[in-house]
Design an enzyme around this catalytic site. Structure first.
Site, PDB file in Angstrom:
ATOM      1  N   GLY A 155       0.760  -1.238   0.000  1.00  0.00           N
ATOM      2  CA  GLY A 155       0.000   0.000   0.000  1.00  0.00           C
ATOM      3  C   GLY A 155       0.792   1.289   0.000  1.00  0.00           C
ATOM      4  CE1 TYR A 174      -8.760   1.552  -9.768  1.00  0.00           C
ATOM      5  CE2 TYR A 174      -6.721   1.848 -10.974  1.00  0.00           C
ATOM      6  CZ  TYR A 174      -7.607   1.036 -10.317  1.00  0.00           C
ATOM      7  OH  TYR A 174      -7.335  -0.288 -10.199  1.00  0.00           O
ATOM      8  CB  CYS A 210     -14.755   2.559 -30.190  1.00  0.00           C
ATOM      9  SG  CYS A 210     -13.861   2.315 -31.710  1.00  0.00           S
ATOM     10  CD  GLU A 211     -15.459   1.738 -24.040  1.00  0.00           C
ATOM     11  OE1 GLU A 211     -16.135   2.479 -23.295  1.00  0.00           O
ATOM     12  OE2 GLU A 211     -15.711   0.544 -24.241  1.00  0.00           O
ATOM     13  CD  GLU A 232       0.702  -9.172   1.633  1.00  0.00           C
ATOM     14  OE1 GLU A 232      -0.201  -8.504   1.083  1.00  0.00           O
ATOM     15  OE2 GLU A 232       0.467 -10.190   2.301  1.00  0.00           O
ATOM     16  N   PRO A 233       4.794  -4.988  -0.554  1.00  0.00           N
ATOM     17  CG  PRO A 233       7.016  -4.265  -0.788  1.00  0.00           C
ATOM     18  CD  PRO A 233       6.151  -5.239  -0.023  1.00  0.00           C
ATOM     19  N   GLY A 234       3.870  -3.535  -3.667  1.00  0.00           N
ATOM     20  CA  GLY A 234       3.776  -3.783  -5.107  1.00  0.00           C
ATOM     21  C   GLY A 234       4.189  -2.523  -5.844  1.00  0.00           C
ATOM     22  NE  ARG A 235       0.087   2.268  -5.921  1.00  0.00           N
ATOM     23  CZ  ARG A 235      -1.032   2.209  -6.658  1.00  0.00           C
ATOM     24  NH1 ARG A 235      -1.070   2.782  -7.840  1.00  0.00           N
ATOM     25  NH2 ARG A 235      -2.111   1.606  -6.207  1.00  0.00           N
TER      26      ARG A 235
HETATM   27  N1  LLP Z   1      -1.293  -7.073  -0.772  1.00  0.00           N
HETATM   28  C1  LLP Z   1      -2.579  -7.227  -1.101  1.00  0.00           C
HETATM   29  C2  LLP Z   1      -3.374  -8.248  -0.403  1.00  0.00           C
HETATM   30  C3  LLP Z   1      -3.165  -6.422  -2.092  1.00  0.00           C
HETATM   31  O1  LLP Z   1      -4.449  -6.580  -2.391  1.00  0.00           O
HETATM   32  C4  LLP Z   1      -2.381  -5.447  -2.757  1.00  0.00           C
HETATM   33  C5  LLP Z   1      -2.949  -4.615  -3.799  1.00  0.00           C
HETATM   34  C6  LLP Z   1      -1.024  -5.341  -2.399  1.00  0.00           C
HETATM   35  C7  LLP Z   1      -0.512  -6.160  -1.397  1.00  0.00           C
HETATM   36  C8  LLP Z   1      -0.097  -4.362  -3.068  1.00  0.00           C
HETATM   37  O2  LLP Z   1      -0.489  -3.058  -2.884  1.00  0.00           O
HETATM   38  P1  LLP Z   1       0.475  -1.884  -3.381  1.00  0.00           P
HETATM   39  O3  LLP Z   1       1.733  -1.933  -2.546  1.00  0.00           O
HETATM   40  O4  LLP Z   1       0.775  -2.100  -4.794  1.00  0.00           O
HETATM   41  O5  LLP Z   1      -0.309  -0.651  -3.139  1.00  0.00           O
HETATM   42  N2  LLP Z   1      -4.955  -1.423  -9.686  1.00  0.00           N
HETATM   43  C9  LLP Z   1      -4.839  -0.409  -8.647  1.00  0.00           C
HETATM   44  C10 LLP Z   1      -4.193  -0.973  -7.405  1.00  0.00           C
HETATM   45  C11 LLP Z   1      -4.901  -2.186  -6.853  1.00  0.00           C
HETATM   46  C12 LLP Z   1      -4.228  -2.733  -5.645  1.00  0.00           C
HETATM   47  C13 LLP Z   1      -4.840  -4.024  -5.228  1.00  0.00           C
HETATM   48  N3  LLP Z   1      -4.180  -4.647  -4.134  1.00  0.00           N
HETATM   49  C14 LLP Z   1      -4.099   0.779  -9.192  1.00  0.00           C
HETATM   50  O6  LLP Z   1      -3.741   0.780 -10.363  1.00  0.00           O
HETATM   51  O7  LLP Z   1      -3.909   1.769  -8.475  1.00  0.00           O
END
Ligand code: LLP
Length: 451
Positions: A248, A326, A353-354, A283-286
């Site tokens: 997050g 978003y 086409c949107e 659990e970092p993603g972004r």
């Molecule tokens: N852990 C869980 C259980 C999650 O559901 C998520 C993201 C993460 C970790 C990673 O979160 P992050 O660190 O990336 O914020 N498509 C959206 C974001 C959806 C996130 C869903 N869950 C966007 O483009 O902003």
């Protein structure tokens, strides 16, 4: 205009470069649209997270499990695996990717509200670290499948702490009415039940309150609530070995946004648990991938409109859905602006086409047809959320490492998109459906004839 935190992106003699390579050369070699990633940035982002943990005494017991959903390209997973990361997955497909990329199943946590039987089975066979269980029904299912395999499944409950992460409603997950997790008030009773199940081993407590948080306070708020639960569990003789605080941590998509420092966010959390006998999972993603990527696109047409000018480019919402879904902002910059080109205000739109097919609105750009644009901060939830809508082959993905460019996913061809499709036979021949009765087959056949 460039967002901060993209140091791999520089302008040399007016031309944008990723690491040592000029973007026009990449466009020439690989075509557009094209997702471009910086190897150095990916490494630096994961290293920064690991360093923030390493700098704290409690950090030695913390693990980074990269959220695969943000960008699941094998080359990126492989890079992170080699750097020691674990993975947070939400599907059997993501498990398969992690394993194909050389990831260690023993460092995998499995989140998600809808785990199917086969997915649970595969994860148990692979011996993942932990299931983040999101409902009572899922707990029963995992217990049952683990039983058939003669195993005990390691689990955490994903607890929904009812904390407002102050982010976009679509990516806020920790509020009471979200579909995610188990309400914190119900967690104790479910843990007591879980502890009695023969094929479940209670390992941890998990939460993920939302995504793109620019303020760290909600993480602390969530932690405080989880610690109350942890104490109650200890009292009932259910010891907890790890705490998973989810992902997050946000990034600065715009000039006026400030992304929280990783250590400033993590240190108070680590301080708070330092005197407890607990492993931690993040659990970092972004935060690991967003600022390591950009989407390179070419202007096809400039189209003056009534009160609005359109820059129609060759990338679209199928390549980058975030603006359409978003209203998300991504900086858009001209790759090699020419002197003398007038600046105008454009809506940067794709060919789909949107009306929602825009990549940015009201952007001041000095551009001409055939110019290149870079859409920034697209390394997370860019390619990962792409589609083939309008039969648009998905873009090529390039990883730049120093002065090398590597194709990490080939551009799709139109024929790839319909390769799995089949024409109906001209004379209907019944196709046996798995598990169907002869009657159903007849129905299918006669239906085909009728049409
Ligand atoms: N852990 C869980 C259980 C999650 O559901 C998520 C993201 C993460 C970790 C990673 O979160 P992050 O660190 O990336 O914020 N498509 C959206 C974001 C959806 C996130 C869903 N869950 C966007 O483009 O902003």
């Amino acid at each position: 205009m460039m967002p901060p935190d993209m140091p791999f992106l520089t302008r040399r003699q007016g031309v944008l470069h990723v690491e040592e390579l000029a973007l026009p050369e990449l466009a020439q070699a690989f075509g557009t649209p094209c997702h471009v990633y910086s190897h150095a940035a990916l490494c630096a982002n994961l290293r920064a997270f690991q360093a923030a943990l390493g700098a704290h005494p409690a950090g030695a017991r913390a693990r980074v499990c990269y959220a695969v959903k943000a960008n699941s390209n094998l080359a990126i997973l492989n890079l992170f695996a080699r750097m020691g990361a674990g993975f947070d997955i939400v599907s059997g497909g993501e498990l398969a990717r992690v394993l194909a990329a050389g990831g260690d199943a023993g460092k995998v946590v499995f989140s998600g509200v809808g785990k199917r039987r086969a997915e649970i089975h595969a994860a148990l066979v692979a011996k993942i670290l932990c299931f983040n269980v999101e409902s009572a029904a899922e707990l029963e299912r995992i217990n049952e499948i683990a039983g058939t395999l003669g195993k005990r499944a390691p689990i955490s409950l994903r607890v929904n702490p009812d904390v407002d992460p102050q982010t976009h409603p679509y990516i806020a997950t920790g509020l009471k009415r979200a579909k995610f997790g188990v309400p914190i008030d119900a967690a104790l009773a479910l843990y007591e039940h879980a502890a009695r199940l023969p094929h479940i081993r209670v390992e941890g407590v998990d939460c993920h309150i939302g995504s793109q948080l620019l303020d760290c306070a909600p993480f602390m708020e969530a932690l405080e609530r989880l610690l109350v639960l942890l104490d109650a569990l200890e009292k009932r003789g259910i010891p907890i070995r790890h705490l998973d605080l989810g992902g997050g941590l946000g990034v600065a998509y715009r000039q006026d946004e400030v992304a929280p420092e990783i250590s400033a966010c993590l240190a108070p959390l680590l301080d708070r648990v330092a005197d407890r006998n607990l492993d931690l999972i993040f659990e970092p993603g972004r935060r690991l991938t967003a600022q390591a990527g950009l989407l390179l696109t070419r202007v096809e047409y400039l189209k003056p409109g009534d009160g609005v000018n359109f820059a129609i480019v060759d990338a679209a919402m199928n390549d980058l859905l975030r603006p359409a879904l978003y209203g998300a902002w991504h900086e858009i910059v001209a790759v090699a602006p020419k002197t003398g080109t007038p600046t105008a205000i454009y809506d940067v739109v794709g060919p789909i086409c949107e009306s929602g097919d825009f990549l940015g609105q009201k952007r001041a750009l000095a551009i001409e047809p055939d110019d290149l644009l870079a859409i920034l901060s697209t390394g997370a939830y860019g390619m990962a959320m792409s589609s083939q809508y309008n039969t648009r082959p998905r873009a090529v993905e390039i990883m730049v490492r120093g002065n090398e460019a590597h194709v990490i996913r080939q551009r799709e061809e139109a024929a790839d998109l319909y390769a799995l499709e089949r024409l109906l036979p001209t004379r209907a021949t019944p196709v046996p459906l798995a598990g169907s009765t002869p009657d159903t087959d007849k129905n299918v056949a006669s239906h085909a004839q009728m049409c």
